[in-house]
Design a protein around this motif. Structure first.
Motif, PDB file in Angstrom:
ATOM      1  N   LEU A 117       0.954  -1.256  -0.084  1.00 44.04           N
ATOM      2  CA  LEU A 117       0.004  -0.044   0.074  1.00 44.04           C
ATOM      3  C   LEU A 117       0.941   1.152  -0.071  1.00 44.04           C
ATOM      4  O   LEU A 117       2.084   1.162   0.718  1.00 44.04           O
ATOM      5  CB  LEU A 117      -0.912   0.197   1.086  1.00 44.04           C
ATOM      6  CG  LEU A 117      -1.743  -0.969   1.482  1.00 44.04           C
ATOM      7  CD1 LEU A 117      -2.570  -0.902   2.785  1.00 44.04           C
ATOM      8  CD2 LEU A 117      -3.016  -1.244   0.532  1.00 44.04           C
ATOM      9  N   VAL A 167     -11.534  -2.875  -4.009  1.00 39.53           N
ATOM     10  CA  VAL A 167     -10.495  -3.184  -4.729  1.00 39.53           C
ATOM     11  C   VAL A 167      -9.332  -4.163  -3.989  1.00 39.53           C
ATOM     12  O   VAL A 167      -8.740  -4.867  -4.620  1.00 39.53           O
ATOM     13  CB  VAL A 167      -9.683  -1.885  -5.432  1.00 39.53           C
ATOM     14  CG1 VAL A 167      -8.140  -2.092  -5.951  1.00 39.53           C
ATOM     15  CG2 VAL A 167     -10.661  -1.167  -6.249  1.00 39.53           C
ATOM     16  N   LEU A 168      -9.003  -3.802  -3.072  1.00 37.07           N
ATOM     17  CA  LEU A 168      -8.301  -4.319  -1.942  1.00 37.07           C
ATOM     18  C   LEU A 168      -8.660  -5.671  -1.849  1.00 37.07           C
ATOM     19  O   LEU A 168      -7.828  -6.582  -1.870  1.00 37.07           O
ATOM     20  CB  LEU A 168      -8.313  -3.423  -0.481  1.00 37.07           C
ATOM     21  CG  LEU A 168      -7.274  -4.349   0.688  1.00 37.07           C
ATOM     22  CD1 LEU A 168      -5.896  -4.541   0.124  1.00 37.07           C
ATOM     23  CD2 LEU A 168      -7.538  -3.581   1.951  1.00 37.07           C
ATOM     24  N   LYS A 221      -8.161  -7.800  -4.841  1.00 38.23           N
ATOM     25  CA  LYS A 221      -6.634  -8.065  -5.204  1.00 38.23           C
ATOM     26  C   LYS A 221      -6.231  -9.122  -4.200  1.00 38.23           C
ATOM     27  O   LYS A 221      -5.340 -10.040  -4.573  1.00 38.23           O
ATOM     28  CB  LYS A 221      -5.826  -6.881  -5.043  1.00 38.23           C
ATOM     29  CG  LYS A 221      -5.764  -6.007  -6.211  1.00 38.23           C
ATOM     30  CD  LYS A 221      -5.256  -4.469  -6.027  1.00 38.23           C
ATOM     31  CE  LYS A 221      -5.017  -3.816  -7.173  1.00 38.23           C
ATOM     32  NZ  LYS A 221      -4.590  -4.233  -8.556  1.00 38.23           N
ATOM     33  N   ASP A 272       1.555  -7.521  -5.693  1.00 35.92           N
ATOM     34  CA  ASP A 272       0.663  -6.436  -6.234  1.00 35.92           C
ATOM     35  C   ASP A 272       0.921  -5.199  -5.374  1.00 35.92           C
ATOM     36  O   ASP A 272       1.628  -5.092  -4.352  1.00 35.92           O
ATOM     37  CB  ASP A 272      -0.733  -6.652  -6.064  1.00 35.92           C
ATOM     38  CG  ASP A 272      -1.656  -6.221  -7.229  1.00 35.92           C
ATOM     39  OD1 ASP A 272      -1.141  -5.268  -7.742  1.00 35.92           O
ATOM     40  OD2 ASP A 272      -2.718  -6.724  -7.598  1.00 35.92           O
ATOM     41  N   TYR A 273       0.384  -4.006  -5.927  1.00 34.63           N
ATOM     42  CA  TYR A 273       0.635  -2.746  -5.417  1.00 34.63           C
ATOM     43  C   TYR A 273      -0.560  -1.726  -5.480  1.00 34.63           C
ATOM     44  O   TYR A 273      -1.266  -1.804  -6.725  1.00 34.63           O
ATOM     45  CB  TYR A 273       1.846  -1.886  -6.182  1.00 34.63           C
ATOM     46  CG  TYR A 273       2.318  -0.519  -5.911  1.00 34.63           C
ATOM     47  CD1 TYR A 273       3.444  -0.532  -4.941  1.00 34.63           C
ATOM     48  CD2 TYR A 273       1.453   0.436  -6.392  1.00 34.63           C
ATOM     49  CE1 TYR A 273       3.557   0.594  -4.487  1.00 34.63           C
ATOM     50  CE2 TYR A 273       1.863   1.615  -6.087  1.00 34.63           C
ATOM     51  CZ  TYR A 273       3.023   1.963  -4.925  1.00 34.63           C
ATOM     52  OH  TYR A 273       3.412   3.098  -4.890  1.00 34.63           O
ATOM     53  N   ILE A 274      -0.991  -1.157  -4.301  1.00 34.34           N
ATOM     54  CA  ILE A 274      -2.561  -0.580  -4.223  1.00 34.34           C
ATOM     55  C   ILE A 274      -1.913   0.726  -4.144  1.00 34.34           C
ATOM     56  O   ILE A 274      -1.280   1.268  -3.001  1.00 34.34           O
ATOM     57  CB  ILE A 274      -3.100  -1.170  -3.375  1.00 34.34           C
ATOM     58  CG1 ILE A 274      -3.583  -2.526  -3.732  1.00 34.34           C
ATOM     59  CG2 ILE A 274      -4.493  -0.328  -3.471  1.00 34.34           C
ATOM     60  CD1 ILE A 274      -4.517  -3.451  -2.803  1.00 34.34           C
ATOM     61  N   GLN A 275      -2.599   1.797  -4.779  1.00 37.35           N
ATOM     62  CA  GLN A 275      -2.250   3.240  -4.537  1.00 37.35           C
ATOM     63  C   GLN A 275      -3.376   3.620  -3.471  1.00 37.35           C
ATOM     64  O   GLN A 275      -4.656   3.521  -3.625  1.00 37.35           O
ATOM     65  CB  GLN A 275      -2.261   4.314  -5.674  1.00 37.35           C
ATOM     66  CG  GLN A 275      -2.078   5.745  -5.616  1.00 37.35           C
ATOM     67  CD  GLN A 275      -0.832   5.876  -5.429  1.00 37.35           C
ATOM     68  OE1 GLN A 275       0.111   5.375  -6.149  1.00 37.35           O
ATOM     69  NE2 GLN A 275      -0.506   6.970  -4.605  1.00 37.35           N
ATOM     70  N   PHE A 288      -7.728   3.966  -1.627  1.00 37.78           N
ATOM     71  CA  PHE A 288      -8.201   3.076  -2.469  1.00 37.78           C
ATOM     72  C   PHE A 288      -9.673   2.706  -2.082  1.00 37.78           C
ATOM     73  O   PHE A 288     -10.084   3.054  -0.922  1.00 37.78           O
ATOM     74  CB  PHE A 288      -7.418   1.748  -2.261  1.00 37.78           C
ATOM     75  CG  PHE A 288      -7.068   1.248  -0.765  1.00 37.78           C
ATOM     76  CD1 PHE A 288      -7.930   0.598  -0.040  1.00 37.78           C
ATOM     77  CD2 PHE A 288      -5.985   1.863  -0.237  1.00 37.78           C
ATOM     78  CE1 PHE A 288      -7.697   0.053   1.116  1.00 37.78           C
ATOM     79  CE2 PHE A 288      -5.773   1.209   1.118  1.00 37.78           C
ATOM     80  CZ  PHE A 288      -6.779   0.514   1.770  1.00 37.78           C
TER      81      PHE A 288
END
Length: 229
Positions: free
Chosen positions: A78, A107-108, A111, A97-100, A103
């Motif tokens: 994150l 979505v979290l 993923k 994975d990578y989450i901006q 969010f």
């Protein structure tokens, strides 16, 4: 039940993530001492790690390196930073994975489920049962059951109920519901949403649960948590 370790120093965000993930039957842990992340990781033995980049003492990249030297556990980063190099660094360190930030929690969750499915050959579609207000909801059979009986719902009604329960005790705007239904290719209009919610509430009334779906005028709808008498 999968064990998830959330390495996040923002306590309010951590507790919200924990609450949302617990609704999907995940066992969620946090870090007590950010100087002893690897010790707590070793003790918990999580199936997946979600880690923020900006942390006290050492950043997420540091702990990712240490974790990778001990384990191949899947890692999702994150970050509130928007530097492309952060994403590149994350992938180079072995993140999955990578989450901006900020969010959307859907979505979290999506993923996390995708990574678990890929790494552990886990079928998230098997998670079809949910408890709410003393009732069991079967998302696959589109049914709600409690001591007063069982009701059958349409797919749209089930989907709306699921969205409300996933955000229980919080208002879900009409726009959010319509958008999520459209994204799911159910193509629902504002008027159709009203009809579906009213019909859902009437069906729930048959087993004493209609009162737990509230209309918030000018805002949206909310599923309350309670213990019907």
């Amino acid at each position: 039940m999968f064990k998830l370790l959330i390495i996040e120093d923002d306590e309010s965000l951590f507790h919200e993530i924990k609450e949302r993930l617990a609704q999907w039957s995940y066992d969620v842990y946090g870090i007590q001492d950010f100087e002893k992340v690897i010790e707590e990781f070793t003790q918990i033995k999580p199936d997946l790690v979600v880690i923020d980049i900006q942390l006290p003492k050492y950043d997420g990249f540091h702990w990712c390196r240490i974790i990778r030297s001990h384990s191949n556990v899947p890692i999702i980063f994150l970050s509130s930073r928007d530097h492309p190099t952060d994403m590149v660094m994350s992938m180079q360190l072995g993140a999955d994975d990578y989450i901006q930030k900020p969010f959307h929690f859907d979505v979290l969750i999506a993923k996390i489920q995708a990574v678990l499915r890929r790494v552990y050959n886990y079928n998230t579609d098997q998670i079809q049962l949910k408890t709410w207000c003393g009732a069991t909801i079967d998302y696959e059979k589109n049914s709600v059951t409690n001591e007063l009986g069982t009701i059958e719902l349409t797919k749209n009604e089930t989907y709306i109920l699921r969205q409300l329960i996933d955000h229980k005790n919080k208002i879900v705007s009409r726009e959010e519901l319509i958008h999520s239904l459209w994204e799911d290719e159910r193509f629902i209009s504002d008027n159709t949403l009203t009809v579906n919610v009213n019909r859902l509430r009437k069906r729930l009334d048959e087993i004493g649960l209609g009162q737990y779906i509230e209309t918030k005028v000018g805002q949206g709808y909310m599923a309350k948590e309670g213990s019907p008498s």
